[in-house]
Scaffold this active site. Structure first.
Site, PDB file in Angstrom:
ATOM      1  N   SER A 140      18.144  67.293-111.157  1.00  0.00           N
ATOM      2  CA  SER A 140      17.162  66.340-110.633  1.00  0.00           C
ATOM      3  C   SER A 140      17.715  64.934-110.784  1.00  0.00           C
ATOM      4  O   SER A 140      18.371  64.626-111.789  1.00  0.00           O
ATOM      5  CB  SER A 140      15.835  66.443-111.385  1.00  0.00           C
TER       6      SER A 140
ATOM      7  N   GLY B 149      25.963  67.435-115.795  1.00  0.00           N
ATOM      8  CA  GLY B 149      25.365  66.161-116.165  1.00  0.00           C
ATOM      9  C   GLY B 149      25.385  65.921-117.655  1.00  0.00           C
ATOM     10  O   GLY B 149      25.976  66.683-118.436  1.00  0.00           O
TER      11      GLY B 149
ATOM     12  N   TYR C  66       9.446  60.251-108.323  1.00  0.00           N
ATOM     13  CA  TYR C  66       9.992  61.093-109.393  1.00  0.00           C
ATOM     14  C   TYR C  66       8.878  61.698-110.246  1.00  0.00           C
ATOM     15  O   TYR C  66       8.854  62.915-110.484  1.00  0.00           O
ATOM     16  CB  TYR C  66      10.938  60.263-110.255  1.00  0.00           C
TER      17      TYR C  66
ATOM     18  N   GLY D 194      12.275  81.013-106.779  1.00  0.00           N
ATOM     19  CA  GLY D 194      12.501  82.190-105.955  1.00  0.00           C
ATOM     20  C   GLY D 194      13.566  83.093-106.553  1.00  0.00           C
ATOM     21  O   GLY D 194      13.433  84.327-106.556  1.00  0.00           O
TER      22      GLY D 194
ATOM     23  N   THR E  66      26.391  63.238-109.306  1.00  0.00           N
ATOM     24  CA  THR E  66      26.307  62.471-110.551  1.00  0.00           C
ATOM     25  C   THR E  66      26.921  63.232-111.721  1.00  0.00           C
ATOM     26  O   THR E  66      27.288  62.631-112.725  1.00  0.00           O
ATOM     27  CB  THR E  66      24.850  62.117-110.893  1.00  0.00           C
TER      28      THR E  66
ATOM     29  N   HIS F 262      26.824  54.982-118.069  1.00  0.00           N
ATOM     30  CA  HIS F 262      26.829  53.554-118.370  1.00  0.00           C
ATOM     31  C   HIS F 262      27.387  52.829-117.157  1.00  0.00           C
ATOM     32  O   HIS F 262      27.710  53.444-116.138  1.00  0.00           O
ATOM     33  CB  HIS F 262      27.641  53.250-119.638  1.00  0.00           C
TER      34      HIS F 262
ATOM     35  N   ASP G 245      25.912  72.739-109.485  1.00  0.00           N
ATOM     36  CA  ASP G 245      25.881  71.280-109.493  1.00  0.00           C
ATOM     37  C   ASP G 245      26.530  70.774-108.203  1.00  0.00           C
ATOM     38  O   ASP G 245      27.571  71.281-107.794  1.00  0.00           O
ATOM     39  CB  ASP G 245      26.633  70.730-110.707  1.00  0.00           C
TER      40      ASP G 245
END
Length: 430
Positions: free
Chosen positions: A98, A35, A203, A125, A60, A240, A56
């Site tokens: 997230s 990200g 969120y 964990g 996104t 964007h 990942d």
């Protein structure tokens, strides 16, 4: 942009390197490492000599963000859903995986809560089994709205500005407002006020629960934890309106609107394309601007800190405040664009004004009386009222000797050049 600004910025960067503690190469896991912020963190860790594993799911995140490192022997990339367990070896874990798009929160609130709650359970964990140090990248949204008794003074915003940074600031506009917006500088001791039923509270409340889980593992199992509350960040690789990852795997377009996670990037893209820059609402919502390199520097400092206070939540952001409207005008001027800046409120009023748009200044004339109301968005910034929460970074200054140093013009220049290159590659610019 002044030469002194550039010299000051790189002097700080050199000083960080000179005074950095020498350390052995570590095995580091970065969730969400493809990200925007995660990929810059991966850059820094690899340059510091560490071995990095990226987890990942690539919904996104983009491989292009780490393209120069793809063949590097100390980098491993695993396509993995963080909601599911995984067995790896590591000394440190940075948890950045997230969803951060307001559009995504509203469209998929259940998936948002589940992703945050199951994700933090997975990484904690793992940290518990490995006795690894873990850092959660939280958000300023956990503060929600400002306290009810926060008011403006004499019709002005409370602002801190810096002539060396040339920060665009919001100014008083005669007597157009019925009430003055108030800025509440939240320290880590402020417990916040979040509306649990707001569209984006999935969120904010999910992240608050993640912080609670971090400290539960710390107290019960002795896991060495770090919690960083990030505020608005900008820089190269930010999303964007034409970002490739804004297309889901089935090819449908998502994230096209100017949501919080892509606002500056989309302003820049529209300015470069000479398209109208549409500012959400009336444009008076407020943001702080922190360059991504400053954020990454803070994350590394916090992870490497051995001070007892390092386990406490730490605000990372800028104390310089501006509005969405002023950001749009600043970007337009910086790029030298012919774009028009309009607010979505003025677009909604379009049909009531005989097909005539209100200008950005005319649009300030209120169609109804604005009252000082509590923030009901649950997202950490006021939408219904005129109060806003910004970070108090005093603790970070004391504990880490950290503060943002990137001059706004230099940071904006680097961001504009990156987005300009992307738009050219995508065929939007010649």
């Amino acid at each position: 942009m002044h030469l002194s600004d550039i010299v000051r910025y790189y002097a700080h960067r050199i000083n960080d390197k000179v005074h950095a503690k020498p350390s052995r190469s570590k095995r580091v896991i970065v969730t969400g490492g493809l990200g925007f912020i995660g990929s810059h963190l991966v850059d820094r860790l690899l340059l510091d000599g560490h071995s990095v594993t990226i987890l990942d799911n690539m919904l996104t995140g983009r491989l292009e963000n780490v393209l120069p490192w793809l063949s590097h022997p100390r980098l491993q990339i695993i396509d993995h859903n963080i909601e599911k367990d995984i067995f790896l070896e590591a000394d440190q874990i940075y948890h950045l995986a997230s969803p951060t798009s307001l559009a995504y929160f509203k469209d998929k609130p259940i998936e948002t809560v589940r992703s945050i709650s199951l994700g933090i359970t997975t990484v904690l964990g793992l940290a518990n089994r490995l006795r690894a140090k873990i850092l959660l990248v939280s958000t300023g949204a956990v503060y929600g709205s400002a306290p009810a008794n926060t008011y403006g003074v004499n019709g002005y915003y409370h602002l801190q500005s810096s002539s060396s940074n040339h920060v665009p600031v919001f100014r008083r506009r005669s007597s157009v407002f019925h009430t003055a917006p108030a800025i509440y500088s939240a320290s880590e001791h402020y417990w916040g006020a979040v509306n649990p039923s707001a569209p984006s509270s999935c969120y904010a409340q999910g992240t608050r629960a993640a912080e609670t889980m971090m400290y539960a593992y710390h107290r019960r199992n002795g896991v060495d934890v770090r919690v960083v509350r990030l505020f608005d960040t900008y820089g190269p690789r930010m999303r964007h309106m034409h970002t490739r990852s804004d297309r889901s795997r089935d090819g449908s377009v998502v994230g096209q609107l100017l949501d919080d996670s892509s606002y500056i990037g989309t302003c820049i893209a529209k300015a470069l394309l000479n398209e109208d820059i549409v500012v959400p609402g009336d444009g008076l919502h407020m943001r702080t601007l922190t360059y991504v390199d400053d954020v990454v520097s803070a994350l590394v400092k916090i992870m490497d800190s051995d001070k007892n206070e390092s386990t406490q939540p730490i605000n990372i952001g800028s104390s310089h405040v501006t509005t969405l409207l002023d950001i749009a005008h600043f970007v337009k001027s910086f790029v030298g664009s012919n774009s028009s800046v309009v607010t979505s409120l003025s677009q909604r009023q379009y049909r009531h004004n005989q097909g005539k748009y209100l200008t950005s200044h005319e649009n300030f004339l209120p169609s109804r009386k604005k009252t000082m109301t509590r923030d009901r968005s649950g997202y950490g910034h006021s939408t219904n009222g005129r109060s806003v929460v910004v970070p108090d970074i005093s603790f970070a200054k004391w504990l880490l000797e950290w503060e943002p140093v990137m001059p706004i013009p230099l940071g904006m220049h680097l961001t504009v050049e990156y987005i300009k290159k992307e738009l050219a590659e995508f065929g939007y610019l010649n």
